[in-house]
Write an enzyme that holds these catalytic residues in place. Sequence first.
Site, PDB file in Angstrom:
ATOM      1  N   GLU A   1      38.102 146.144  76.163  1.00  0.00           N
ATOM      2  CA  GLU A   1      36.919 145.477  76.878  1.00  0.00           C
ATOM      3  C   GLU A   1      36.452 146.217  78.175  1.00  0.00           C
ATOM      4  OE1 GLU A   1      37.067 141.229  77.447  1.00  0.00           O
ATOM      5  OE2 GLU A   1      37.940 140.806  75.363  1.00  0.00           O
TER       6      GLU A   1
ATOM      7  N   GLU B   1      44.582 138.596  75.880  1.00  0.00           N
ATOM      8  CA  GLU B   1      44.614 138.267  77.149  1.00  0.00           C
ATOM      9  C   GLU B   1      45.367 137.147  77.322  1.00  0.00           C
ATOM     10  OE1 GLU B   1      40.745 137.889  79.337  1.00  0.00           O
ATOM     11  OE2 GLU B   1      40.415 140.162  79.436  1.00  0.00           O
TER      12      GLU B   1
HETATM   13  C1  GBH Z   1      37.409 138.598  79.061  1.00  0.00           C
HETATM   14  O1  GBH Z   1      37.958 137.585  79.974  1.00  0.00           O
HETATM   15  C2  GBH Z   1      37.411 138.146  77.799  1.00  0.00           C
HETATM   16  O2  GBH Z   1      38.456 138.482  76.623  1.00  0.00           O
HETATM   17  C3  GBH Z   1      36.122 137.868  77.005  1.00  0.00           C
HETATM   18  O3  GBH Z   1      36.121 136.725  76.097  1.00  0.00           O
HETATM   19  C4  GBH Z   1      35.279 137.582  78.182  1.00  0.00           C
HETATM   20  O4  GBH Z   1      33.750 137.252  77.558  1.00  0.00           O
HETATM   21  C5  GBH Z   1      35.160 138.846  79.243  1.00  0.00           C
HETATM   22  O5  GBH Z   1      36.214 139.202  79.390  1.00  0.00           O
HETATM   23  C6  GBH Z   1      34.040 138.598  80.335  1.00  0.00           C
HETATM   24  O6  GBH Z   1      34.713 137.502  81.097  1.00  0.00           O
HETATM   25  O7  GBH Z   1      32.986 133.018  87.047  1.00  0.00           O
HETATM   26  O8  GBH Z   1      34.985 132.643  88.656  1.00  0.00           O
HETATM   27  O9  GBH Z   1      34.533 131.054  86.519  1.00  0.00           O
HETATM   28  C7  GBH Z   1      38.218 138.303  81.116  1.00  0.00           C
HETATM   29  C8  GBH Z   1      38.691 136.930  81.947  1.00  0.00           C
HETATM   30  C9  GBH Z   1      37.337 134.921  82.157  1.00  0.00           C
HETATM   31  C10 GBH Z   1      37.644 136.251  83.781  1.00  0.00           C
HETATM   32  C11 GBH Z   1      36.070 134.258  82.819  1.00  0.00           C
HETATM   33  C12 GBH Z   1      36.629 135.390  84.819  1.00  0.00           C
HETATM   34  C13 GBH Z   1      35.213 133.428  84.889  1.00  0.00           C
HETATM   35  C14 GBH Z   1      35.366 133.237  86.390  1.00  0.00           C
HETATM   36  N1  GBH Z   1      37.289 136.331  82.737  1.00  0.00           N
HETATM   37  N2  GBH Z   1      36.621 134.273  84.155  1.00  0.00           N
HETATM   38  S1  GBH Z   1      34.542 132.411  87.204  1.00  0.00           S
END
Ligand code: GBH
Length: 463
Positions: A369, A173
Amino acid sequence: QTFRGSLNSYKFPKDFFWGVATSAFQIEGAVNEGGRKPSVWDTFSAIPGRIKDGSSPAVACDHYHRYKDDIKLMAQLGVKDYRFSIAWPRIIPDGRGKVNEEGVDFYKRLLDELNKYGITPHATLFHWDSPQALEDKYGSWRSREMASDFADYATAIVTRLGDRITHWMTLNEISQFTHLAYGVDSQPNNAPGTRVSSKKEVWQTSHHALLAHGLGCQAIRAASPKPCAIALVLDIGSTVPLTESAADIAAAQKAFHTYWFNGGIIFPALTGAYSPIMLKELGADAPDIQDGDLKTIHQPLDDFGINLYTGKYARAANNPQGYELLDFPKSYPKMQATWIKFIPESLYWAIRHVSDTLGRQDLPLFVSENGCITQDELNESGEVIDSDRILYLRQYLRAAHRAIQEKYPLKGYFLWSLMDNFEWSRGYSDRFGIVYTDYKTQKRIPKASFNWYAECIRQNRVV
Ligand code: GBH
């Protein structure tokens, strides 16, 4: 033809693989052991206010010490494929230079244990844990040097572990550790969380990451002692046509180009060019691209991994773009997080867009994922009945099945995640696991979804 109502419906092809995924920083803990030095996430997490629940990633799931138990769980689940990541700061603690053989040895032990159970390892070389030393030295992804340092790290790893691993993924990502880690107007949620002065600088970070991917592919091929498969793993901005009318499908395809992490990241990696529609929109914010960069970035790949949780609806519109992306009503169903809107068909469309909209029908795909957060609690009998996770996964897997029925080249699926873990800026409060992690005792408790997924694997279909 419809499969509904049949007890033997939603069968997958014989060679389809079912797996689970994790990443090093989210599960390993032991941040000061075995010669490891800090990553940007160690530093970032120590800043008050950056991690939602104020928690520390120092122990996480203690997987560094408990990997044998965790692999036993995988064997019990019946998965034959495991996606994990290798920590750059364990292998080359200073980012460049000396290799820490003690760090390599941990992965050798892990791989030998997987091998005992006949589980095939799929290793991601980089899942966001940049060595802090490189951040200090030259601003990590802000510098082109990061790309060549990544390639050297790849060479070090593949030279040492290439006898045990033949499925590689370069970076996970790109959007998340570049655009969402370097901000212009505010401090972003991902490490290093650096403020930069222009959008162009942000675009430069993802361009450097693309270069790292390209040089990394070349390094893996050169160092691998065996024939191996190399993939890139990206998050897809899945634009779902509101209806499947020809007009809405065309609108969704246009929208797919301009979604920034498609046009500016997937396009160059898989087609050798930034989306022209996207570049036009970026104007002066576009990154500087040197001669030969796009050729380096556009490496032949054996597979492509799609990380997919959600999407956006698009429909045809009478405006200059010819499409609009729709806002979600407040009441739209989501999975314990505003960002995970429940859109099962986003999985089907992500696959279809990568194949058709990008014109890469030749490229085998896998879901690297997919999963969701649920509000997990132990009941009186000490079980976690995460029915909403089961329902979510079931619908998304049906969408994957549709893609296969329509002959899209989907080879496998990794569920995110084996167990609850350190969910980045959300700390331990967002639980993605099919195994519950009790962070006080480090006890693992398989949830209802674990048993459900085990049954899907056993029957090779969505039950
Ligand atoms: C993926 O990220 C990652 O590859 C993985 O490591 C991660 O654990 C998984 O997906 C789940 O998130 O709640 O509004 O603060 C996806 C990207 C990163 C998107 C964290 C959402 C939090 C947004 N994600 N993000 S918020």
